[in-house]
Design a protein around this motif. Structure first.
Motif, PDB file in Angstrom:
ATOM      1  N   ALA A 184       0.831  -1.209   0.000  1.00  0.00           N
ATOM      2  CA  ALA A 184       0.000   0.000   0.000  1.00  0.00           C
ATOM      3  C   ALA A 184       0.859   1.251   0.000  1.00  0.00           C
ATOM      4  O   ALA A 184       0.537   2.249  -0.681  1.00  0.00           O
ATOM      5  N   GLU A 185       1.959   1.218   0.732  1.00  0.00           N
ATOM      6  CA  GLU A 185       2.869   2.370   0.745  1.00  0.00           C
ATOM      7  C   GLU A 185       3.486   2.596  -0.632  1.00  0.00           C
ATOM      8  O   GLU A 185       3.653   3.738  -1.070  1.00  0.00           O
ATOM      9  N   GLU A 186       3.808   1.507  -1.334  1.00  0.00           N
ATOM     10  CA  GLU A 186       4.326   1.623  -2.691  1.00  0.00           C
ATOM     11  C   GLU A 186       3.287   2.247  -3.624  1.00  0.00           C
ATOM     12  O   GLU A 186       3.621   3.091  -4.482  1.00  0.00           O
ATOM     13  N   LEU A 187       2.033   1.849  -3.462  1.00  0.00           N
ATOM     14  CA  LEU A 187       0.970   2.393  -4.303  1.00  0.00           C
ATOM     15  C   LEU A 187       0.779   3.887  -4.044  1.00  0.00           C
ATOM     16  O   LEU A 187       0.615   4.675  -4.982  1.00  0.00           O
ATOM     17  N   ARG A 188       0.803   4.273  -2.769  1.00  0.00           N
ATOM     18  CA  ARG A 188       0.656   5.701  -2.449  1.00  0.00           C
ATOM     19  C   ARG A 188       1.836   6.501  -2.983  1.00  0.00           C
ATOM     20  O   ARG A 188       1.665   7.619  -3.493  1.00  0.00           O
ATOM     21  N   ALA A 189       3.032   5.945  -2.883  1.00  0.00           N
ATOM     22  CA  ALA A 189       4.215   6.638  -3.402  1.00  0.00           C
ATOM     23  C   ALA A 189       4.127   6.819  -4.916  1.00  0.00           C
ATOM     24  O   ALA A 189       4.697   7.772  -5.465  1.00  0.00           O
ATOM     25  N   ALA A 190       3.408   5.917  -5.576  1.00  0.00           N
ATOM     26  CA  ALA A 190       3.227   6.009  -7.032  1.00  0.00           C
ATOM     27  C   ALA A 190       2.079   6.934  -7.413  1.00  0.00           C
ATOM     28  O   ALA A 190       1.765   7.075  -8.599  1.00  0.00           O
ATOM     29  N   GLY A 191       1.418   7.536  -6.421  1.00  0.00           N
ATOM     30  CA  GLY A 191       0.383   8.522  -6.703  1.00  0.00           C
ATOM     31  C   GLY A 191      -1.043   8.036  -6.577  1.00  0.00           C
ATOM     32  O   GLY A 191      -1.973   8.806  -6.844  1.00  0.00           O
ATOM     33  N   LEU A 192      -1.240   6.798  -6.167  1.00  0.00           N
ATOM     34  CA  LEU A 192      -2.599   6.287  -5.985  1.00  0.00           C
ATOM     35  C   LEU A 192      -3.131   6.704  -4.611  1.00  0.00           C
ATOM     36  O   LEU A 192      -2.451   6.532  -3.591  1.00  0.00           O
ATOM     37  N   GLU A 193      -4.335   7.260  -4.596  1.00  0.00           N
ATOM     38  CA  GLU A 193      -4.918   7.761  -3.351  1.00  0.00           C
ATOM     39  C   GLU A 193      -5.725   6.646  -2.695  1.00  0.00           C
ATOM     40  O   GLU A 193      -6.905   6.472  -2.962  1.00  0.00           O
ATOM     41  N   ILE A 194      -5.065   5.904  -1.823  1.00  0.00           N
ATOM     42  CA  ILE A 194      -5.740   4.816  -1.112  1.00  0.00           C
ATOM     43  C   ILE A 194      -5.592   5.034   0.390  1.00  0.00           C
ATOM     44  O   ILE A 194      -4.602   5.608   0.851  1.00  0.00           O
ATOM     45  N   ASP A 195      -6.594   4.573   1.127  1.00  0.00           N
ATOM     46  CA  ASP A 195      -6.590   4.804   2.569  1.00  0.00           C
ATOM     47  C   ASP A 195      -7.024   3.581   3.377  1.00  0.00           C
ATOM     48  O   ASP A 195      -7.201   3.685   4.590  1.00  0.00           O
ATOM     49  N   THR A 196      -7.168   2.434   2.722  1.00  0.00           N
ATOM     50  CA  THR A 196      -7.776   1.279   3.390  1.00  0.00           C
ATOM     51  C   THR A 196      -6.905   0.041   3.299  1.00  0.00           C
ATOM     52  O   THR A 196      -6.419  -0.310   2.223  1.00  0.00           O
ATOM     53  N   LEU A 197      -6.721  -0.612   4.456  1.00  0.00           N
ATOM     54  CA  LEU A 197      -6.151  -1.947   4.519  1.00  0.00           C
ATOM     55  C   LEU A 197      -7.165  -2.830   5.226  1.00  0.00           C
ATOM     56  O   LEU A 197      -7.359  -2.733   6.433  1.00  0.00           O
ATOM     57  N   SER A 198      -7.834  -3.672   4.455  1.00  0.00           N
ATOM     58  CA  SER A 198      -8.840  -4.587   4.979  1.00  0.00           C
ATOM     59  C   SER A 198      -8.150  -5.910   5.280  1.00  0.00           C
ATOM     60  O   SER A 198      -7.900  -6.720   4.389  1.00  0.00           O
ATOM     61  N   MET A 199      -7.815  -6.109   6.554  1.00  0.00           N
ATOM     62  CA  MET A 199      -7.060  -7.310   6.924  1.00  0.00           C
ATOM     63  C   MET A 199      -7.226  -7.564   8.414  1.00  0.00           C
ATOM     64  O   MET A 199      -7.374  -6.642   9.207  1.00  0.00           O
ATOM     65  N   GLY A 200      -7.216  -8.855   8.766  1.00  0.00           N
ATOM     66  CA  GLY A 200      -7.386  -9.247  10.152  1.00  0.00           C
ATOM     67  C   GLY A 200      -8.756  -9.817  10.408  1.00  0.00           C
ATOM     68  O   GLY A 200      -9.769  -9.247   9.990  1.00  0.00           O
ATOM     69  N   MET A 201      -8.777 -10.980  11.084  1.00  0.00           N
ATOM     70  CA  MET A 201     -10.030 -11.645  11.433  1.00  0.00           C
ATOM     71  C   MET A 201     -10.005 -11.983  12.922  1.00  0.00           C
ATOM     72  O   MET A 201      -9.163 -11.477  13.665  1.00  0.00           O
ATOM     73  N   SER A 202     -10.923 -12.836  13.356  1.00  0.00           N
ATOM     74  CA  SER A 202     -11.082 -13.076  14.788  1.00  0.00           C
ATOM     75  C   SER A 202      -9.791 -13.547  15.459  1.00  0.00           C
ATOM     76  O   SER A 202      -9.498 -13.166  16.590  1.00  0.00           O
ATOM     77  N   HIS A 203      -9.014 -14.397  14.778  1.00  0.00           N
ATOM     78  CA  HIS A 203      -7.844 -15.009  15.403  1.00  0.00           C
ATOM     79  C   HIS A 203      -6.584 -14.174  15.303  1.00  0.00           C
ATOM     80  O   HIS A 203      -5.603 -14.440  15.993  1.00  0.00           O
ATOM     81  N   ASP A 204      -6.570 -13.143  14.450  1.00  0.00           N
ATOM     82  CA  ASP A 204      -5.317 -12.415  14.228  1.00  0.00           C
ATOM     83  C   ASP A 204      -5.511 -10.902  14.125  1.00  0.00           C
ATOM     84  O   ASP A 204      -4.667 -10.209  13.560  1.00  0.00           O
ATOM     85  N   LEU A 205      -6.601 -10.372  14.690  1.00  0.00           N
ATOM     86  CA  LEU A 205      -6.849  -8.940  14.521  1.00  0.00           C
ATOM     87  C   LEU A 205      -5.755  -8.094  15.168  1.00  0.00           C
ATOM     88  O   LEU A 205      -5.424  -7.010  14.678  1.00  0.00           O
ATOM     89  N   GLU A 206      -5.171  -8.572  16.286  1.00  0.00           N
ATOM     90  CA  GLU A 206      -4.124  -7.790  16.943  1.00  0.00           C
ATOM     91  C   GLU A 206      -2.905  -7.623  16.033  1.00  0.00           C
ATOM     92  O   GLU A 206      -2.323  -6.536  15.949  1.00  0.00           O
ATOM     93  N   ALA A 207      -2.516  -8.702  15.347  1.00  0.00           N
ATOM     94  CA  ALA A 207      -1.389  -8.622  14.419  1.00  0.00           C
ATOM     95  C   ALA A 207      -1.703  -7.678  13.267  1.00  0.00           C
ATOM     96  O   ALA A 207      -0.842  -6.912  12.820  1.00  0.00           O
TER      97      ALA A 207
END
Length: 231
Positions: A184-207
């Motif tokens: 995502a950082e690479e995409l933003r550095a390339a000029g793409l306007e993104i703000d979302t990382l959809s990741m993490g479920m019940s067993h690994d949300l803390e990570a």
């Protein structure tokens, strides 16, 4: 208090704790309640407890729930694999799609999104673990796919989604989430306007929160063990 309401409070507390440990404000992570295979009554119980956004994997089931709750101003996210012959109904009934993994699906969603609705919020699913059983584009394909999707009408590219290989080891959990964040950082550095990382479920949300998740998709910890798939 219902069991679902209590579970919801416990999950929100986990998210808040994870944010504090990572030096992030608690409101930087949104909770998506994954209600797939659970009946409408469970959705209504979670909504009564204050939950606003719900995730569904199956088109017909999710569409029925969205239609049944139209007067409640809930936000419906499609998070499962999407076939070409199901894109129209998703474009017409959902606010978000997290699981775009090829341009053809995005093009169909863009063409079929009703003009009177706001742009469909979309994420590109990336197969960060390289599992052959998982959907998602390869990490090295993400830049080109994101550029193409960002240029489509009636869609708004928001970011990336991943479902890494499960692990009980916190370091192993964090590694694929870190790869998605770095991408995502690479995409933003390339000029793409993104703000979302959809990741993490019940067993690994803390990570996931530790590595920058902005949406965590939680089902089991709210509703219980998954019910049998709707035909």
């Amino acid at each position: 208090m219902s069991a679902i309401a209590g579970n919801l409070q416990a999950v929100l507390a986990r998210i808040a704790d994870a944010c504090r440990h990572s030096g992030r404000p608690p409101d930087s992570v949104r909770l998506l309640a994954v209600s797939k295979t659970w009946p409408l009554d469970c959705v209504l119980a979670a909504a009564a407890a204050g939950q606003h956004a719900f995730g569904e994997n199956y088109v017909q089931e999710g569409t029925a729930k969205a239609a049944a709750t139209r007067d409640r101003d809930l936000e419906w996210h499609f998070i499962g694999p999407l076939q070409s012959n199901k894109t129209r109904i998703v474009a017409e009934h959902f606010a978000w799609v997290h699981s775009i993994d090829r341009l053809k699906i995005a093009e169909r969603l863009a063409a079929q999104r009703p003009a009177e609705l706001p742009p469909l919020q979309v994420c590109i699913q990336v197969n960060v673990s390289g599992e052959t059983s998982k959907s998602g584009c390869r990490p090295d394909e993400a830049m080109a796919l994101c550029r193409a999707v960002a240029a489509l009408p009636h869609l708004r590219l928001r970011g990336l989604m991943a479902i890494p290989e499960p692990s009980d080891d916190i370091a192993a959990q964090r590694a694929p989430f870190r790869r998605l964040r770095e991408l995502a950082e690479e995409l933003r550095a390339a000029g793409l306007e993104i703000d979302t990382l959809s990741m993490g479920m019940s067993h690994d949300l803390e990570a996931a929160v530790a590595e920058g998740a902005t949406i965590v998709r939680i089902g089991t910890a709210i509703f219980g063990e998954r019910q049998a798939q709707t035909p």
